[in-house]
Scaffold this motif. Sequence first.
Motif, mmCIF file in Angstrom:
data_model
loop_
_atom_site.group_PDB
_atom_site.id
_atom_site.type_symbol
_atom_site.label_atom_id
_atom_site.label_comp_id
_atom_site.label_asym_id
_atom_site.label_seq_id
_atom_site.Cartn_x
_atom_site.Cartn_y
_atom_site.Cartn_z
ATOM 1 N N PHE A 278 0.784 -1.249 -0.059
ATOM 2 C CA PHE A 278 0.043 -0.001 0.064
ATOM 3 C C PHE A 278 0.951 1.107 -0.041
ATOM 4 O O PHE A 278 1.701 1.228 0.783
ATOM 5 N N GLY A 279 0.704 2.145 -0.661
ATOM 6 C CA GLY A 279 1.178 3.470 -0.861
ATOM 7 C C GLY A 279 0.229 4.504 -1.168
ATOM 8 O O GLY A 279 -1.195 4.238 -1.706
ATOM 9 N N VAL A 280 0.290 5.771 -0.671
ATOM 10 C CA VAL A 280 -0.609 6.713 -0.842
ATOM 11 C C VAL A 280 -0.433 8.038 -1.693
ATOM 12 O O VAL A 280 1.144 8.268 -1.372
ATOM 13 N N VAL A 281 -0.739 8.236 -2.769
ATOM 14 C CA VAL A 281 -0.065 9.649 -3.705
ATOM 15 C C VAL A 281 -1.079 10.611 -3.197
ATOM 16 O O VAL A 281 -2.518 10.674 -3.217
ATOM 17 N N LYS A 282 -0.554 11.648 -2.499
ATOM 18 C CA LYS A 282 -1.558 12.813 -1.866
ATOM 19 C C LYS A 282 -0.889 14.149 -2.592
ATOM 20 O O LYS A 282 0.200 14.199 -2.790
ATOM 21 N N THR A 283 -1.857 14.829 -2.904
ATOM 22 C CA THR A 283 -1.430 16.323 -3.012
ATOM 23 C C THR A 283 -1.952 17.109 -2.046
ATOM 24 O O THR A 283 -2.949 17.071 -1.604
ATOM 25 N N VAL A 284 -0.932 17.503 -1.187
ATOM 26 C CA VAL A 284 -0.999 18.350 0.014
ATOM 27 C C VAL A 284 -1.257 19.641 -0.133
ATOM 28 O O VAL A 284 -0.353 20.334 -0.700
ATOM 29 N N SER A 285 -2.260 20.191 0.508
ATOM 30 C CA SER A 285 -2.649 21.661 0.564
ATOM 31 C C SER A 285 -2.130 22.206 1.848
ATOM 32 O O SER A 285 -2.126 23.580 1.961
ATOM 33 N N ASP A 286 -1.654 21.555 2.807
ATOM 34 C CA ASP A 286 -1.475 22.039 4.355
ATOM 35 C C ASP A 286 -0.058 21.344 4.616
ATOM 36 O O ASP A 286 -0.294 20.209 5.019
ATOM 37 N N ARG A 287 1.021 22.108 4.601
ATOM 38 C CA ARG A 287 2.187 21.301 4.840
ATOM 39 C C ARG A 287 2.333 21.147 6.391
ATOM 40 O O ARG A 287 1.869 21.797 7.170
ATOM 41 N N LEU A 288 3.195 19.916 6.752
ATOM 42 C CA LEU A 288 3.724 19.873 8.186
ATOM 43 C C LEU A 288 4.485 20.903 8.669
ATOM 44 O O LEU A 288 4.755 21.062 9.798
ATOM 45 N N ALA A 289 4.952 21.556 7.699
ATOM 46 C CA ALA A 289 6.134 22.472 7.956
ATOM 47 C C ALA A 289 5.654 23.626 9.070
ATOM 48 O O ALA A 289 4.381 23.977 9.092
ATOM 49 N N GLU B 244 6.050 26.520 9.829
ATOM 50 C CA GLU B 244 5.967 27.849 9.354
ATOM 51 C C GLU B 244 4.693 27.937 8.372
ATOM 52 O O GLU B 244 3.968 28.946 8.138
ATOM 53 N N GLY B 245 3.999 26.717 8.035
ATOM 54 C CA GLY B 245 2.881 26.690 7.237
ATOM 55 C C GLY B 245 1.636 27.201 7.851
ATOM 56 O O GLY B 245 1.163 26.821 8.975
ATOM 57 N N ALA B 246 0.885 28.080 7.262
ATOM 58 C CA ALA B 246 -0.320 28.655 7.650
ATOM 59 C C ALA B 246 -1.420 27.919 6.959
ATOM 60 O O ALA B 246 -1.425 28.164 5.848
ATOM 61 N N VAL B 247 -2.410 27.767 7.436
ATOM 62 C CA VAL B 247 -3.493 26.827 6.563
ATOM 63 C C VAL B 247 -4.216 27.536 5.422
ATOM 64 O O VAL B 247 -4.056 27.173 4.342
ATOM 65 N N ALA B 248 -4.575 28.929 5.713
ATOM 66 C CA ALA B 248 -5.073 29.542 4.533
ATOM 67 C C ALA B 248 -4.284 29.904 3.646
ATOM 68 O O ALA B 248 -4.336 29.707 2.395
ATOM 69 N N ALA B 249 -3.007 30.244 3.730
ATOM 70 C CA ALA B 249 -2.069 30.757 3.011
ATOM 71 C C ALA B 249 -1.552 29.466 1.906
ATOM 72 O O ALA B 249 -1.690 29.566 0.932
ATOM 73 N N ASP B 250 -1.378 28.404 2.957
ATOM 74 C CA ASP B 250 -1.073 27.217 2.127
ATOM 75 C C ASP B 250 -2.056 26.515 1.181
ATOM 76 O O ASP B 250 -1.849 26.301 0.084
ATOM 77 N N TYR B 251 -3.204 26.768 1.699
ATOM 78 C CA TYR B 251 -4.316 26.275 0.854
ATOM 79 C C TYR B 251 -4.504 26.960 -0.582
ATOM 80 O O TYR B 251 -4.548 26.614 -1.742
ATOM 81 N N ARG B 252 -4.227 28.259 -0.446
ATOM 82 C CA ARG B 252 -4.512 29.010 -1.619
ATOM 83 C C ARG B 252 -3.329 28.563 -2.597
ATOM 84 O O ARG B 252 -3.394 28.621 -3.670
#
Length: 109
Positions: free
Chosen positions: A65-76, A78-86
């Motif tokens: 099993f593996g998962v291919v994801k396009t991530v809109s909110d990084r685990l980093a 400094e990542g901010a949810v709204a900014a990362d999403y846009r």
Amino acid sequence: PAWLEWLRPVLKPVRCFEGTVLSGNEFAGNPERKKELSRLAKNALLVDMEAAGVAQVARKLGIPFGVVKTVSDRLAPEGAVAADYRLFLRKAAEQSSLIFSRLLSEKSL
């Protein structure tokens, strides 16, 4: 694994990362929480709630099993949810479309 080697050419035009996907029952949008979570595994890339159940069943049954994801909110941290999403919304749509199209055109499926 063989399935990953098969998938690499399909993903080639897309920037990809390999690493650990953490699982949890929360949306990790807070920078402090992201810092805490990133310390759980050295190569942790993201927190995913959707694929964890499938991964657990596959592991129990011995199915690769593996998962291919396009991530809109990084685990980093400094990542901010709204900014990362846009930032990632358009890119995610483009990359998902590209991957899906390439998978559909694969003759070895």
